[in-house]
Write a protein that holds these residues in place. Structure first.
Motif, PDB file in Angstrom:
ATOM      1  N   LYS A 270      16.407   2.119  14.241  1.00 38.96           N
ATOM      2  CA  LYS A 270      15.603   1.157  13.490  1.00 38.96           C
ATOM      3  C   LYS A 270      14.146   1.590  13.429  1.00 38.96           C
ATOM      4  CE  LYS A 270      14.489  -3.781  13.278  1.00 38.96           C
ATOM      5  NZ  LYS A 270      14.702  -5.107  13.926  1.00 38.96           N
ATOM      6  N   VAL A 271      13.594   2.043  14.558  1.00 33.90           N
ATOM      7  CA  VAL A 271      12.211   2.519  14.588  1.00 33.90           C
ATOM      8  C   VAL A 271      12.060   3.762  13.720  1.00 33.90           C
ATOM      9  CG1 VAL A 271      10.404   3.476  16.069  1.00 33.90           C
ATOM     10  CG2 VAL A 271      11.750   1.520  16.845  1.00 33.90           C
ATOM     11  N   HIS A 272      13.043   4.639  13.775  1.00 37.03           N
ATOM     12  CA  HIS A 272      13.007   5.854  12.953  1.00 37.03           C
ATOM     13  C   HIS A 272      12.983   5.505  11.468  1.00 37.03           C
ATOM     14  CE1 HIS A 272      13.781  10.024  11.821  1.00 37.03           C
ATOM     15  NE2 HIS A 272      14.729   9.578  11.007  1.00 37.03           N
ATOM     16  N   GLN A 273      13.768   4.552  11.059  1.00 37.80           N
ATOM     17  CA  GLN A 273      13.798   4.144   9.659  1.00 37.80           C
ATOM     18  C   GLN A 273      12.471   3.526   9.228  1.00 37.80           C
ATOM     19  OE1 GLN A 273      17.223   1.567   9.569  1.00 37.80           O
ATOM     20  NE2 GLN A 273      18.652   3.228   9.174  1.00 37.80           N
ATOM     21  N   LYS A 274      11.830   2.775  10.128  1.00 40.69           N
ATOM     22  CA  LYS A 274      10.547   2.165   9.792  1.00 40.69           C
ATOM     23  C   LYS A 274       9.444   3.201   9.630  1.00 40.69           C
ATOM     24  CE  LYS A 274      10.857  -2.550  11.584  1.00 40.69           C
ATOM     25  NZ  LYS A 274      10.211  -3.556  12.461  1.00 40.69           N
ATOM     26  N   ASN A 275       9.616   4.369  10.212  1.00 40.04           N
ATOM     27  CA  ASN A 275       8.577   5.390  10.182  1.00 40.04           C
ATOM     28  C   ASN A 275       8.876   6.516   9.200  1.00 40.04           C
ATOM     29  OD1 ASN A 275       6.359   5.039  12.472  1.00 40.04           O
ATOM     30  ND2 ASN A 275       8.289   4.236  13.265  1.00 40.04           N
ATOM     31  N   ARG A 276       9.828   6.320   8.342  1.00 41.85           N
ATOM     32  CA  ARG A 276      10.121   7.344   7.347  1.00 41.85           C
ATOM     33  C   ARG A 276       8.989   7.420   6.313  1.00 41.85           C
ATOM     34  NH1 ARG A 276      12.658   2.739   5.820  1.00 41.85           N
ATOM     35  NH2 ARG A 276      12.707   2.216   3.594  1.00 41.85           N
TER      36      ARG A 276
ATOM     37  N   PHE B 204       7.150   7.819   2.672  1.00 42.90           N
ATOM     38  CA  PHE B 204       7.449   7.419   1.297  1.00 42.90           C
ATOM     39  C   PHE B 204       6.966   8.542   0.372  1.00 42.90           C
ATOM     40  CE2 PHE B 204       7.192   3.510   3.724  1.00 42.90           C
ATOM     41  CZ  PHE B 204       8.371   2.870   3.332  1.00 42.90           C
ATOM     42  N   THR B 205       7.764   9.603   0.351  1.00 43.53           N
ATOM     43  CA  THR B 205       7.375  10.818  -0.362  1.00 43.53           C
ATOM     44  C   THR B 205       7.225  10.571  -1.851  1.00 43.53           C
ATOM     45  OG1 THR B 205       8.621  12.064   1.309  1.00 43.53           O
ATOM     46  CG2 THR B 205       7.964  13.244  -0.679  1.00 43.53           C
ATOM     47  N   TYR B 206       8.108   9.760  -2.433  1.00 40.55           N
ATOM     48  CA  TYR B 206       8.063   9.542  -3.878  1.00 40.55           C
ATOM     49  C   TYR B 206       6.774   8.842  -4.285  1.00 40.55           C
ATOM     50  CZ  TYR B 206       9.596   4.795  -2.679  1.00 40.55           C
ATOM     51  OH  TYR B 206       9.689   3.536  -2.148  1.00 40.55           O
ATOM     52  N   ILE B 207       6.247   7.952  -3.426  1.00 46.86           N
ATOM     53  CA  ILE B 207       4.977   7.293  -3.733  1.00 46.86           C
ATOM     54  C   ILE B 207       3.824   8.280  -3.602  1.00 46.86           C
ATOM     55  CG2 ILE B 207       3.370   5.488  -2.988  1.00 46.86           C
ATOM     56  CD1 ILE B 207       5.683   3.766  -2.259  1.00 46.86           C
ATOM     57  N   LYS B 208       3.881   9.143  -2.610  1.00 46.88           N
ATOM     58  CA  LYS B 208       2.827  10.143  -2.424  1.00 46.88           C
ATOM     59  C   LYS B 208       2.773  11.100  -3.607  1.00 46.88           C
ATOM     60  CE  LYS B 208       1.137  13.556   0.898  1.00 46.88           C
ATOM     61  NZ  LYS B 208       1.384  14.195   2.224  1.00 46.88           N
ATOM     62  N   GLU B 209       3.935  11.502  -4.090  1.00 51.40           N
ATOM     63  CA  GLU B 209       3.966  12.442  -5.208  1.00 51.40           C
ATOM     64  C   GLU B 209       3.463  11.810  -6.493  1.00 51.40           C
ATOM     65  OE1 GLU B 209       8.008  13.667  -5.297  1.00 51.40           O
ATOM     66  OE2 GLU B 209       7.804  15.096  -3.624  1.00 51.40           O
TER      67      GLU B 209
ATOM     68  N   HIS C 140      -3.313   8.345  -0.418  1.00 51.22           N
ATOM     69  CA  HIS C 140      -3.911   7.079   0.003  1.00 51.22           C
ATOM     70  C   HIS C 140      -3.006   5.902  -0.328  1.00 51.22           C
ATOM     71  CE1 HIS C 140      -7.742   8.817   1.216  1.00 51.22           C
ATOM     72  NE2 HIS C 140      -7.665   9.587   0.137  1.00 51.22           N
ATOM     73  N   ALA C 141      -2.407   5.902  -1.507  1.00 48.39           N
ATOM     74  CA  ALA C 141      -1.471   4.842  -1.878  1.00 48.39           C
ATOM     75  C   ALA C 141      -0.228   4.888  -0.990  1.00 48.39           C
ATOM     76  CB  ALA C 141      -1.088   4.967  -3.347  1.00 48.39           C
ATOM     77  N   ALA C 142       0.247   6.099  -0.688  1.00 41.29           N
ATOM     78  CA  ALA C 142       1.430   6.233   0.163  1.00 41.29           C
ATOM     79  C   ALA C 142       1.145   5.749   1.577  1.00 41.29           C
ATOM     80  CB  ALA C 142       1.899   7.683   0.186  1.00 41.29           C
ATOM     81  N   GLY C 143      -0.042   6.099   2.108  1.00 40.11           N
ATOM     82  CA  GLY C 143      -0.404   5.632   3.452  1.00 40.11           C
ATOM     83  C   GLY C 143      -0.548   4.126   3.500  1.00 40.11           C
ATOM     84  N   ALA C 144      -1.160   3.546   2.462  1.00 43.12           N
ATOM     85  CA  ALA C 144      -1.309   2.094   2.406  1.00 43.12           C
ATOM     86  C   ALA C 144       0.050   1.410   2.321  1.00 43.12           C
ATOM     87  CB  ALA C 144      -2.176   1.710   1.205  1.00 43.12           C
ATOM     88  N   TYR C 145       0.940   1.945   1.517  1.00 43.78           N
ATOM     89  CA  TYR C 145       2.279   1.358   1.376  1.00 43.78           C
ATOM     90  C   TYR C 145       3.026   1.400   2.709  1.00 43.78           C
ATOM     91  CZ  TYR C 145       6.810   0.316  -0.757  1.00 43.78           C
ATOM     92  OH  TYR C 145       8.002  -0.267  -1.091  1.00 43.78           O
ATOM     93  N   PHE C 146       2.896   2.507   3.425  1.00 41.30           N
ATOM     94  CA  PHE C 146       3.554   2.652   4.723  1.00 41.30           C
ATOM     95  C   PHE C 146       3.064   1.585   5.706  1.00 41.30           C
ATOM     96  CE2 PHE C 146       3.113   4.359   9.043  1.00 41.30           C
ATOM     97  CZ  PHE C 146       4.445   4.553   9.369  1.00 41.30           C
ATOM     98  N   ILE C 147       1.740   1.390   5.786  1.00 40.91           N
ATOM     99  CA  ILE C 147       1.188   0.418   6.722  1.00 40.91           C
ATOM    100  C   ILE C 147       1.569  -1.009   6.323  1.00 40.91           C
ATOM    101  CG2 ILE C 147      -0.971  -0.597   7.564  1.00 40.91           C
ATOM    102  CD1 ILE C 147      -0.232   2.023   8.889  1.00 40.91           C
ATOM    103  N   LEU C 148       1.538  -1.316   5.055  1.00 40.41           N
ATOM    104  CA  LEU C 148       1.893  -2.662   4.608  1.00 40.41           C
ATOM    105  C   LEU C 148       3.374  -2.950   4.869  1.00 40.41           C
ATOM    106  CD1 LEU C 148      -0.143  -2.746   1.278  1.00 40.41           C
ATOM    107  CD2 LEU C 148      -0.595  -4.074   3.342  1.00 40.41           C
ATOM    108  N   LYS C 149       4.227  -1.965   4.709  1.00 36.91           N
ATOM    109  CA  LYS C 149       5.644  -2.148   5.028  1.00 36.91           C
ATOM    110  C   LYS C 149       5.843  -2.377   6.517  1.00 36.91           C
ATOM    111  CE  LYS C 149       8.998  -1.525   2.885  1.00 36.91           C
ATOM    112  NZ  LYS C 149       9.941  -2.481   2.245  1.00 36.91           N
TER     113      LYS C 149
END
Length: 258
Positions: free
Chosen positions: A67-73, A75-80, A85-94
């Motif tokens: 579960k922790v591993h899945q939460k820390n995956r 988001f490559t498609y957002i970064k690309e 910056h958008a990908a990092g923000a999305y990761f933290i908000l999730k």
């Protein structure tokens, strides 16, 4: 068989007389029976697959790690598509944290974990602050933060999976990071704090309530010497040091009679 001898059929009465009242009571009785069957099915499932408590604990631990591993995956498609910056923000908000883009207001998820995606328009705007306090971020999840080259403030308070190895990865943020909070992280020790020597631009560091640190007072002194331009918040310098002989003798002395 005469009509006068016909006995009435009692199909509902035996159930009706067992404490249920009306249709609602009958439905509760059926629901209780269903839940009991589910409980028996779960127990049978566990009994079929686990023969001792240790095996069950290992199974539950593996599920938690997954579960922790899945939460820390990442988001490559957002970064690309939208940038780091958008990908990092999305990761933290999730994760349930909050982010602040330069010149913008703080962005947080609501009580249900939902948040607006308007920040995806800020492709050219860097993230300057991240509050990941209490989040499940780990060594792998830091990949989403290390790309934020203009990050100035990072709060990692009470993060259960942030450890000494994680602190050793923060050096890519050395040119920008000015504020770092590690308060209450249970897996950070003196070894991890020593790896912060490369963050010479830090101006504020919170290392309070680090239970894995054996001598908080002495550790604070060493960190202050390591980062001379940084305000270090945490334990008082005397915390964790042994008491002096005078203090010990006073504690053991018998009270003076009145």
């Amino acid at each position: 068989m005469g009509l006068g001898k016909t006995k009435p059929l009692h199909l509902v009465m035996p159930v009706w007389n067992r404490g249920t009242r009306g249709i609602r009571g009958l439905s509760r009785a059926v629901a209780l029976e269903g839940s009991q069957k589910k409980g028996r099915s779960l127990l049978q499932f566990l009994a079929d697959r686990f023969y001792d408590v240790q095996a069950l604990r290992e199974y539950l631990l593996q599920k938690q790690v997954l579960k922790v591993h899945q939460k820390n995956r990442p988001f490559t498609y957002i970064k690309e598509r939208f940038g780091p910056h958008a990908a990092g923000a999305y990761f933290i908000l999730k994760q349930g944290g909050a982010v602040k883009f330069q010149g913008k207001e703080w962005i947080r998820s609501d009580a249900h974990g939902h948040f607006s995606l308007d920040f995806l328009k800020f492709q050219a705007v860097p993230v300057e602050a991240v509050n990941a306090s209490g989040c499940a971020i780990n060594y792998q999840g830091l990949d989403s933060l290390l790309a934020l080259k203009e990050l100035r403030s990072l709060w990692l308070q009470r993060c259960p999976h942030v450890d000494d190895w994680c602190l050793g990865r923060l050096h890519p943020l050395a040119n920008s990071l000015q504020e770092l909070s590690l308060a209450g992280c249970p897996r950070i020790s003196e070894r991890g704090l020593a790896s912060l020597h490369h963050l010479q631009n830090l101006r504020r560091l919170d290392i309070s309530d680090l239970h894995a640190v054996s001598n908080p007072g002495l550790t604070r002194i060493l960190v202050e010497e390591m980062l001379p331009s940084c305000q270090v918040l945490g334990a008082d310098w005397a915390q964790g040091l042994p008491s002096g002989p005078d203090e010990q003798s006073q504690d053991k002395a018998s009270p003076i009679p009145a």
